[in-house]
Scaffold this motif. Sequence first.
Motif, PDB file in Angstrom:
ATOM      1  N   ASP A 266      52.833-108.530 -33.404  1.00 41.13           N
ATOM      2  CA  ASP A 266      53.946-109.328 -32.869  1.00 41.13           C
ATOM      3  C   ASP A 266      54.078-109.138 -31.363  1.00 41.13           C
ATOM      4  OD1 ASP A 266      54.603-110.353 -35.332  1.00 41.13           O
ATOM      5  OD2 ASP A 266      56.288-108.998 -35.685  1.00 41.13           O
ATOM      6  N   GLN A 267      53.767-107.933 -30.888  1.00 35.72           N
ATOM      7  CA  GLN A 267      53.934-107.628 -29.471  1.00 35.72           C
ATOM      8  C   GLN A 267      52.813-108.184 -28.599  1.00 35.72           C
ATOM      9  OE1 GLN A 267      56.800-106.102 -28.402  1.00 35.72           O
ATOM     10  NE2 GLN A 267      57.358-106.283 -30.574  1.00 35.72           N
ATOM     11  N   THR A 268      51.670-108.474 -29.197  1.00 43.16           N
ATOM     12  CA  THR A 268      50.525-108.935 -28.395  1.00 43.16           C
ATOM     13  C   THR A 268      50.114-110.374 -28.721  1.00 43.16           C
ATOM     14  OG1 THR A 268      49.025-107.918 -30.011  1.00 43.16           O
ATOM     15  CG2 THR A 268      49.607-106.612 -28.071  1.00 43.16           C
ATOM     16  N   VAL A 269      49.809-110.619 -29.976  1.00 42.70           N
ATOM     17  CA  VAL A 269      49.376-111.957 -30.387  1.00 42.70           C
ATOM     18  C   VAL A 269      50.576-112.881 -30.572  1.00 42.70           C
ATOM     19  CG1 VAL A 269      48.158-113.239 -32.199  1.00 42.70           C
ATOM     20  CG2 VAL A 269      47.312-111.010 -31.460  1.00 42.70           C
ATOM     21  N   GLY A 270      51.691-112.305 -31.022  1.00 44.11           N
ATOM     22  CA  GLY A 270      52.898-113.096 -31.231  1.00 44.11           C
ATOM     23  C   GLY A 270      53.092-113.467 -32.689  1.00 44.11           C
ATOM     24  N   ALA A 271      54.331-113.354 -33.139  1.00 43.90           N
ATOM     25  CA  ALA A 271      54.650-113.700 -34.528  1.00 43.90           C
ATOM     26  C   ALA A 271      54.279-115.146 -34.806  1.00 43.90           C
ATOM     27  CB  ALA A 271      56.137-113.479 -34.793  1.00 43.90           C
ATOM     28  N   GLY A 272      53.675-115.369 -35.968  1.00 43.69           N
ATOM     29  CA  GLY A 272      53.270-116.713 -36.361  1.00 43.69           C
ATOM     30  C   GLY A 272      51.879-117.096 -35.902  1.00 43.69           C
ATOM     31  N   ASN A 273      51.241-116.243 -35.103  1.00 44.75           N
ATOM     32  CA  ASN A 273      49.909-116.546 -34.579  1.00 44.75           C
ATOM     33  C   ASN A 273      48.801-115.750 -35.274  1.00 44.75           C
ATOM     34  OD1 ASN A 273      50.913-118.374 -32.642  1.00 44.75           O
ATOM     35  ND2 ASN A 273      51.416-116.668 -31.270  1.00 44.75           N
ATOM     36  N   TYR A 274      49.122-115.151 -36.374  1.00 44.42           N
ATOM     37  CA  TYR A 274      48.140-114.374 -37.128  1.00 44.42           C
ATOM     38  C   TYR A 274      48.577-114.366 -38.587  1.00 44.42           C
ATOM     39  CZ  TYR A 274      51.731-110.786 -37.168  1.00 44.42           C
ATOM     40  OH  TYR A 274      52.909-110.120 -37.360  1.00 44.42           O
ATOM     41  N   GLU A 275      47.655-113.950 -39.462  1.00 43.33           N
ATOM     42  CA  GLU A 275      47.986-113.808 -40.873  1.00 43.33           C
ATOM     43  C   GLU A 275      47.301-112.573 -41.423  1.00 43.33           C
ATOM     44  OE1 GLU A 275      48.100-116.419 -45.043  1.00 43.33           O
ATOM     45  OE2 GLU A 275      47.128-117.238 -43.242  1.00 43.33           O
ATOM     46  N   LEU A 276      48.104-111.636 -41.927  1.00 42.65           N
ATOM     47  CA  LEU A 276      47.582-110.426 -42.545  1.00 42.65           C
ATOM     48  C   LEU A 276      47.674-110.534 -44.056  1.00 42.65           C
ATOM     49  CD1 LEU A 276      49.192-107.614 -40.339  1.00 42.65           C
ATOM     50  CD2 LEU A 276      46.819-108.387 -40.284  1.00 42.65           C
ATOM     51  N   GLN A 277      46.725-109.918 -44.751  1.00 43.09           N
ATOM     52  CA  GLN A 277      46.770-109.938 -46.206  1.00 43.09           C
ATOM     53  C   GLN A 277      46.186-108.645 -46.763  1.00 43.09           C
ATOM     54  OE1 GLN A 277      45.392-113.519 -48.070  1.00 43.09           O
ATOM     55  NE2 GLN A 277      45.238-112.592 -50.100  1.00 43.09           N
ATOM     56  N   LEU A 278      46.910-108.046 -47.705  1.00 42.00           N
ATOM     57  CA  LEU A 278      46.391-106.928 -48.490  1.00 42.00           C
ATOM     58  C   LEU A 278      45.640-107.526 -49.665  1.00 42.00           C
ATOM     59  CD1 LEU A 278      46.398-103.813 -49.095  1.00 42.00           C
ATOM     60  CD2 LEU A 278      48.458-104.239 -50.456  1.00 42.00           C
ATOM     61  N   ILE A 279      44.329-107.291 -49.724  1.00 37.32           N
ATOM     62  CA  ILE A 279      43.505-107.921 -50.755  1.00 37.32           C
ATOM     63  C   ILE A 279      43.180-106.911 -51.856  1.00 37.32           C
ATOM     64  CG2 ILE A 279      42.506-109.487 -49.056  1.00 37.32           C
ATOM     65  CD1 ILE A 279      39.895-107.836 -49.233  1.00 37.32           C
ATOM     66  N   PRO A 280      42.901-107.383 -53.060  1.00 36.05           N
ATOM     67  CA  PRO A 280      42.482-106.461 -54.120  1.00 36.05           C
ATOM     68  C   PRO A 280      41.234-105.693 -53.705  1.00 36.05           C
ATOM     69  CG  PRO A 280      43.028-108.598 -55.050  1.00 36.05           C
ATOM     70  CD  PRO A 280      43.024-108.762 -53.558  1.00 36.05           C
ATOM     71  N   PRO A 281      41.084-104.443 -54.136  1.00 35.81           N
ATOM     72  CA  PRO A 281      39.884-103.686 -53.796  1.00 35.81           C
ATOM     73  C   PRO A 281      38.623-104.463 -54.162  1.00 35.81           C
ATOM     74  CG  PRO A 281      41.477-102.257 -54.871  1.00 35.81           C
ATOM     75  CD  PRO A 281      42.011-103.655 -54.980  1.00 35.81           C
ATOM     76  N   PRO A 282      37.693-104.607 -53.223  1.00 32.75           N
ATOM     77  CA  PRO A 282      36.468-105.364 -53.512  1.00 32.75           C
ATOM     78  C   PRO A 282      35.640-104.738 -54.626  1.00 32.75           C
ATOM     79  CG  PRO A 282      36.764-105.059 -51.142  1.00 32.75           C
ATOM     80  CD  PRO A 282      37.764-104.177 -51.819  1.00 32.75           C
ATOM     81  N   ALA A 283      34.917-105.579 -55.338  1.00 27.96           N
ATOM     82  CA  ALA A 283      34.012-105.122 -56.386  1.00 27.96           C
ATOM     83  C   ALA A 283      32.736-104.583 -55.749  1.00 27.96           C
ATOM     84  CB  ALA A 283      33.687-106.262 -57.342  1.00 27.96           C
ATOM     85  N   GLY A 284      31.979-103.833 -56.541  1.00 29.47           N
ATOM     86  CA  GLY A 284      30.747-103.248 -56.026  1.00 29.47           C
ATOM     87  C   GLY A 284      29.703-103.098 -57.093  1.00 29.47           C
TER      88      GLY A 284
END
Length: 555
Positions: free
Chosen positions: A336-354
């Motif tokens: 929020d302090q650098t890119v700015g709110a609304g200018n990025y999207e974060l997501q916690l994803i399920p652990p990848p398969a292997g």
Amino acid sequence: MLNALSPLTDRRTFVGLTAATFGALTLASCGSSSDAEVDAGSQDVGAMDGFEADQQFTATEPLKISILWTDWPEQPVTETWKVFDHIKELTGVELELTHVPFSDNVEKRSLLISAGDAPTIIPLIYRGDETPFVSSGAILPMSDYVEHMPNFRKYVEEWDLTDMVENLKQADGKYYMLPGLQEVWVPSFSLIIRKDVWEKAGVGIPGTWEEVHEGLQAIKETYPDSLPLADGFEGQSLINYGGYAFNTRAGWGFGDGMIGGQDGDPLRYAATTDEYKGMVEYYRALVADGLLDPETLTAANDGSGAGGVAEKFAQETCFAASGSSGTLIEFAQALDQTVGAGNYELQLIPPPAGPGGNIMGPRNFWHGFMLSSTIAESENFLAVLQFLDWLYYAPQAREMLRWGIEGETYTTAEDGAITLAKGYSLDSFDLNTGKGTDINKDLGFSTFLSEATESRQLKESYNSAEFTEYIDGVLTNLEPMPPWSPAPLEEAELEQASLMATPLKDAVDTATLQFILGQRDIGEWDAFLGELEASGLPNYVELINGARDRFVDKS
């Protein structure tokens, strides 16, 4: 944006019979546990007649019960906390707190128990924490008394947790702690990604570790100065959930180091397997390709945003990292302090398969409690059992501990949706932040007591729609590994196991990091295995397998 699982989530992870647990043995009293079961039903002063599941517990006489309370620096108990007064209003029970600081709560807890000065209720206990105190008789064998705890029994059955509870048994066939129960189990930690950057690179959300590698390479081409993947938890988090995908256990999830045994074959030491080596080679390749930031494999989460990774996200030199939904909020605040709110999207994803398949760690319990054995001498014994059964397992108590006082701090809609009342906030979960009285810091709700047992509905009530999607994604795409095979040790074996397990685990941690960082060539793997052999690994494996065989014979 995802909301936080819990302030505690970033501080404690999966616990088995670890070296830390073994280490507490030197602080535990010596002696023999008593085989004499007390008739709790006859020590019923203050208890309710016919107490049933989902019923409000109210003591028939006022009670005072002592409890060990862990103090977090950011959650100091204050005079404004209403949680204890409200518990007393509902139940007639006054909780008397013995304070220990979070910084050394395990050591202080052990000293209190060893000296016979422990409060009645000893909370924040994970599986394995109770083991050092079993032989001394300092803690109560809870399995002898769950007949008086109808809520515990009900939700163990409804949520299909019976086999897991059976695996809590110690060498004497009894279990000495009662865990927090979770209707659904999803890993607290996984991979947090800058979803917008991954999609812009044309790779989308990765579902396998191979896709993670490909995605990181694509991002590296767009951001050549980046080290796009980070850990931030001394390397222990990434290889924890990543290790399961390779059909092994590592990092935080290493526990006693033993795997297998479910099919009747002997247990094996995880670090000696081909699967563990394959995991190490995978992460080594990421470092070698400039895709995994080596600095973050030695950085601890000291409050600076997951070991400084938040700043790397903010500067757009990192686009994926280990973390929980709480860590995600740290990353978002930095962005929020650098890119700015609304200018990025974060997501916690399920652990990848292997290579091991679409699997995650074994379904686990959350923290629960144990009881000082001195309570068995009290005329209020039954009332204490009923109170704890209500506090830890009754739905109305769980909702109260999380949200506060219905009609005052929160409201419930006809469909069950819970909303904070006007003038109240829960800043640690990014709910109405800064818009009123914080029900956690100012009133004492949503502390560690609120975490232990949760239905899926309650878990989703304080998290965002994105976190519900995370739960759905995990439950749809991943299967938990079978639970670790129990191998409870007898009193004479515990110290012996501690003396062997600690140097072995230290050697594994050191070598694993050296191999991944390239400080040690993978061609030296056989030499590493030889070092484990010389450090007493065969004797350790023989000891644990002997305990496993004994447990199976008694079952």
